[in-house]
Design an enzyme around this catalytic site. Structure first.
Site, PDB file in Angstrom:
ATOM      1  N   LYS A   1      13.588  52.318  46.329  1.00  0.00           N
ATOM      2  CA  LYS A   1      14.157  53.261  47.283  1.00  0.00           C
ATOM      3  C   LYS A   1      15.407  53.867  46.664  1.00  0.00           C
ATOM      4  O   LYS A   1      16.448  53.217  46.571  1.00  0.00           O
ATOM      5  CB  LYS A   1      14.482  52.543  48.604  1.00  0.00           C
ATOM      6  CG  LYS A   1      14.800  53.480  49.767  1.00  0.00           C
ATOM      7  CD  LYS A   1      16.256  53.883  49.756  1.00  0.00           C
ATOM      8  CE  LYS A   1      16.559  54.884  50.853  1.00  0.00           C
ATOM      9  NZ  LYS A   1      17.904  55.493  50.694  1.00  0.00           N
TER      10      LYS A   1
ATOM     11  N   GLY B   1      25.355  48.982  45.770  1.00  0.00           N
ATOM     12  CA  GLY B   1      25.931  49.881  46.757  1.00  0.00           C
ATOM     13  C   GLY B   1      27.126  49.260  47.446  1.00  0.00           C
ATOM     14  O   GLY B   1      27.830  48.427  46.875  1.00  0.00           O
ATOM     15  N   SER B   2      27.339  49.633  48.690  1.00  0.00           N
ATOM     16  CA  SER B   2      28.551  49.231  49.411  1.00  0.00           C
ATOM     17  C   SER B   2      28.428  47.849  50.026  1.00  0.00           C
ATOM     18  O   SER B   2      27.323  47.362  50.308  1.00  0.00           O
ATOM     19  CB  SER B   2      28.856  50.251  50.520  1.00  0.00           C
ATOM     20  OG  SER B   2      27.916  50.127  51.572  1.00  0.00           O
TER      21      SER B   2
ATOM     22  N   GLY C   1      25.381  45.879  52.027  1.00  0.00           N
ATOM     23  CA  GLY C   1      24.982  44.574  51.503  1.00  0.00           C
ATOM     24  C   GLY C   1      24.949  43.501  52.577  1.00  0.00           C
ATOM     25  O   GLY C   1      24.023  42.677  52.622  1.00  0.00           O
TER      26      GLY C   1
ATOM     27  N   GLU D   1      24.971  43.984  44.133  1.00  0.00           N
ATOM     28  CA  GLU D   1      26.121  44.437  43.331  1.00  0.00           C
ATOM     29  C   GLU D   1      26.869  45.429  44.214  1.00  0.00           C
ATOM     30  O   GLU D   1      26.384  46.503  44.500  1.00  0.00           O
ATOM     31  CB  GLU D   1      25.652  45.093  42.031  1.00  0.00           C
ATOM     32  CG  GLU D   1      26.796  45.249  41.018  1.00  0.00           C
ATOM     33  CD  GLU D   1      27.454  46.612  41.098  1.00  0.00           C
ATOM     34  OE1 GLU D   1      28.443  46.728  41.872  1.00  0.00           O
ATOM     35  OE2 GLU D   1      27.021  47.537  40.404  1.00  0.00           O
TER      36      GLU D   1
ATOM     37  N   CYS E   1      30.997  52.065  39.436  1.00  0.00           N
ATOM     38  CA  CYS E   1      31.295  50.806  40.132  1.00  0.00           C
ATOM     39  C   CYS E   1      32.365  50.001  39.416  1.00  0.00           C
ATOM     40  O   CYS E   1      33.171  49.318  40.066  1.00  0.00           O
ATOM     41  CB  CYS E   1      30.024  49.989  40.317  1.00  0.00           C
ATOM     42  SG  CYS E   1      29.127  49.603  38.801  1.00  0.00           S
TER      43      CYS E   1
ATOM     44  N   GLU F   1      37.883  50.179  47.977  1.00  0.00           N
ATOM     45  CA  GLU F   1      37.227  51.015  46.974  1.00  0.00           C
ATOM     46  C   GLU F   1      37.131  52.447  47.477  1.00  0.00           C
ATOM     47  O   GLU F   1      36.564  52.698  48.545  1.00  0.00           O
ATOM     48  CB  GLU F   1      35.830  50.474  46.666  1.00  0.00           C
ATOM     49  CG  GLU F   1      35.124  51.243  45.566  1.00  0.00           C
ATOM     50  CD  GLU F   1      33.769  50.642  45.208  1.00  0.00           C
ATOM     51  OE1 GLU F   1      33.442  50.601  44.012  1.00  0.00           O
ATOM     52  OE2 GLU F   1      33.036  50.228  46.125  1.00  0.00           O
TER      53      GLU F   1
END
Length: 493
Positions: free
Chosen positions: A187, A240-241, A245, A263, A298, A397
């Site tokens: 995806k 991703g964020s 997650g 991650e 990242c 972030e």
């Protein structure tokens, strides 16, 4: 690279995109939506919005492909040949893939050519070469027993990848999963799906059997959720964020307790000591360590921690580097920094800057949107000084071209500041003192610590985080661990 070749591809019409399921292009039951280019804000094409039934169709295709052994049971030499062919074709179509990806997500061309197509080809080659060098084990047993440990593929892998480097990060997931005999449902991010849909075609052209790789596009809250909730996905991998997650872990608990590897980004410290070998070089490398790809990396060194005795000098060097960087059309070979991926991301970046200034920081460089007349999403490289541990921009972030600068006096303070967030993905240390460098590597809680450089690690070493930067690793042989189960054979002789 010839600019004319890039310009010839930048205006190629992109047909409406479909889902890639079981080796064919298929429509989704949900509504298609527009893809806007961050270069100029104009519509590129449309992609399908896959719903839960569409995702289950893709998962079922992956399951059939796995269970009948068309890929899983192919001899390692055969899987190796296909993965090498995928790498060959990525290299053959590198220019096309790069321009397509840049039009979709805004990364500057020179970086994208290397970090996307170049990296993806290298990753497929790495795991092609690794797959027939992974051995099982013979346990130390009594003479009348044979204990064997087999590495078996997990089955169906769900992979959700972000928009900043879709080909590179997609390859980090796909190549080891495929190398070990699994089937995959991929995806992509809704704002960067085009290059991965093209990769599906490339994999089919290379001889990957139907159903082994399926690509479903759509919104994360619909398509991604359906993939994560599927009872027939054995392992889910995600970049991703942190917020997403957390939801993926909840979906695992609500479904089949699938393993989930995350991650989740970082707020990475880049520490500059007064005894750095070359402050000018450190500034040049550190500037690209935060501003390349408009800060949408990242591992970006987004917190600059500078020893107070050289703080003003080094900040001036960084500001000079930031001012020199050419921000603009990412398909122009002279551009060094491209576009922000989307308008919501740009607005979020600007909001962080406004909040930082309100909390007492000073924007000494950049701070605002630029090139607005193009219709694209561009932001000037931004340096914020006077940032303190409690400031929002220190802790959170941004994922944009925003550098937060904090001074320190002692080594212990540098380590404390470096570890002073919920993240632990990457870090950098600049010093001529070997003992200090080793102490910093030991003391900083991060998955990777760069010394007298920032970035550039290859497939020979793992990438993964600690704390709320996630779990599991991409890259290196360690990535394979996510995609295999251990099966013991206990044989009475």
């Amino acid at each position: 690279m010839d600019q004319s070749h890039i310009d010839a591809l930048r205006h190629v019409e992109i047909a409406p995109q479909k889902l890639f399921i079981d080796g064919s292009w298929q429509e989704a039951s949900g509504e298609a939506f527009d893809v806007l280019s961050p270069i100029d804000g104009q519509k590129l094409t449309t992609i399908e919005g896959a719903t839960a039934p569409d995702v289950e169709r893709a998962v079922a295709a992956a399951r059939r492909a796995f269970e009948d052994g068309r890929w899983r049971d192919m001899p390692p030499a055969g899987r190796k040949k296909v993965l090498h062919k995928i790498a060959d074709l990525i290299e053959q179509y590198a220019l096309e893939l790069t321009v397509l990806g840049v039009r979709d997500n805004g990364t500057e061309f020179n970086m994208a050519l290397k970090a996307e197509a170049g990296s993806a080809a290298g990753t497929f080659r790495y795991y092609a070469e690794a797959l027939d060098k992974i051995y099982g084990e013979v346990a130390p047993t009594a003479p009348d027993v044979l204990g064997l440990v087999h590495h078996t593929p997990v089955g169906v892998v769900g992979a959700i990848v972000p928009w900043n480097f879709p080909l590179m990060i997609g390859a980090w997931k796909l190549a080891p999963a495929l190398a070990t005999g699994n089937s995959v449902v991929l995806k992509p991010a809704e704002t960067a799906s085009l290059s991965l849909l093209r990769l599906a075609e490339i994999c089919a052209e290379a001889g990957l059997p139907d159903g082994v790789l399926n690509v479903v596009t759509g919104q994360g809250a619909v398509t991604g959720e359906a993939l994560a909730l599927s009872h027939d996905v054995d392992v889910l991998v995600f970049t991703g964020s942190g917020g997403v997650g957390r939801r993926l872990l909840e979906y695992s608990a609500r479904s089949n307790l699938k393993r989930v590897y995350l991650e989740l980004g970082g707020k990475s410290p880049n520490i500059v000591f007064a005894d750095a070998p070359d402050l000018g070089l450190a500034a040049k490398v550190s500037a690209m360590g935060i501003f390349r790809n408009s800060g949408q990396v990242c591992v970006a060194g987004s917190r600059l921690l500078v020893e107070r005795s050289v703080h003003d000098e080094f900040v001036a060097l960084m500001a000079a580097e930031a001012e020199k960087l050419k921000v603009g059309d990412p398909l122009d070979l002279g551009t060094q920094i491209g576009a922000v991926n989307s308008m919501p991301q740009l607005e979020g970046n600007l909001g962080f800057v406004q909040k930082a200034v309100a909390e007492g920081a000073e924007a000494i460089s950049g701070g605002g949107r630029i090139l607005e007349g193009t219709g694209g999403y561009y932001m000037a490289p931004t340096i914020l000084t006077g940032v303190e541990r409690g400031h929002t921009v220190f802790q959170n972030e941004v994922f944009g071209p925003v550098l937060a600068v904090t001074a320190f006096d002692r080594d212990e303070e540098a380590v404390s500041l470096a570890n002073g967030t919920e993240y632990g993905l990457s870090a950098g240390v600049w010093t001529s003192n070997l003992s200090r460098a080793h102490r910093m590597v030991h003391g900083i809680r991060a998955g990777i610590v760069h010394v007298n450089t920032y970035g550039g690690s290859d497939n020979s070493v793992p990438l993964g985080g600690v704390k709320q930067s996630g779990n599991g690793h991409d890259k290196s042989l360690h990535a394979i661990e996510k995609y295999v189960d251990l099966k013991t054979a206990w044989i009475q002789l």
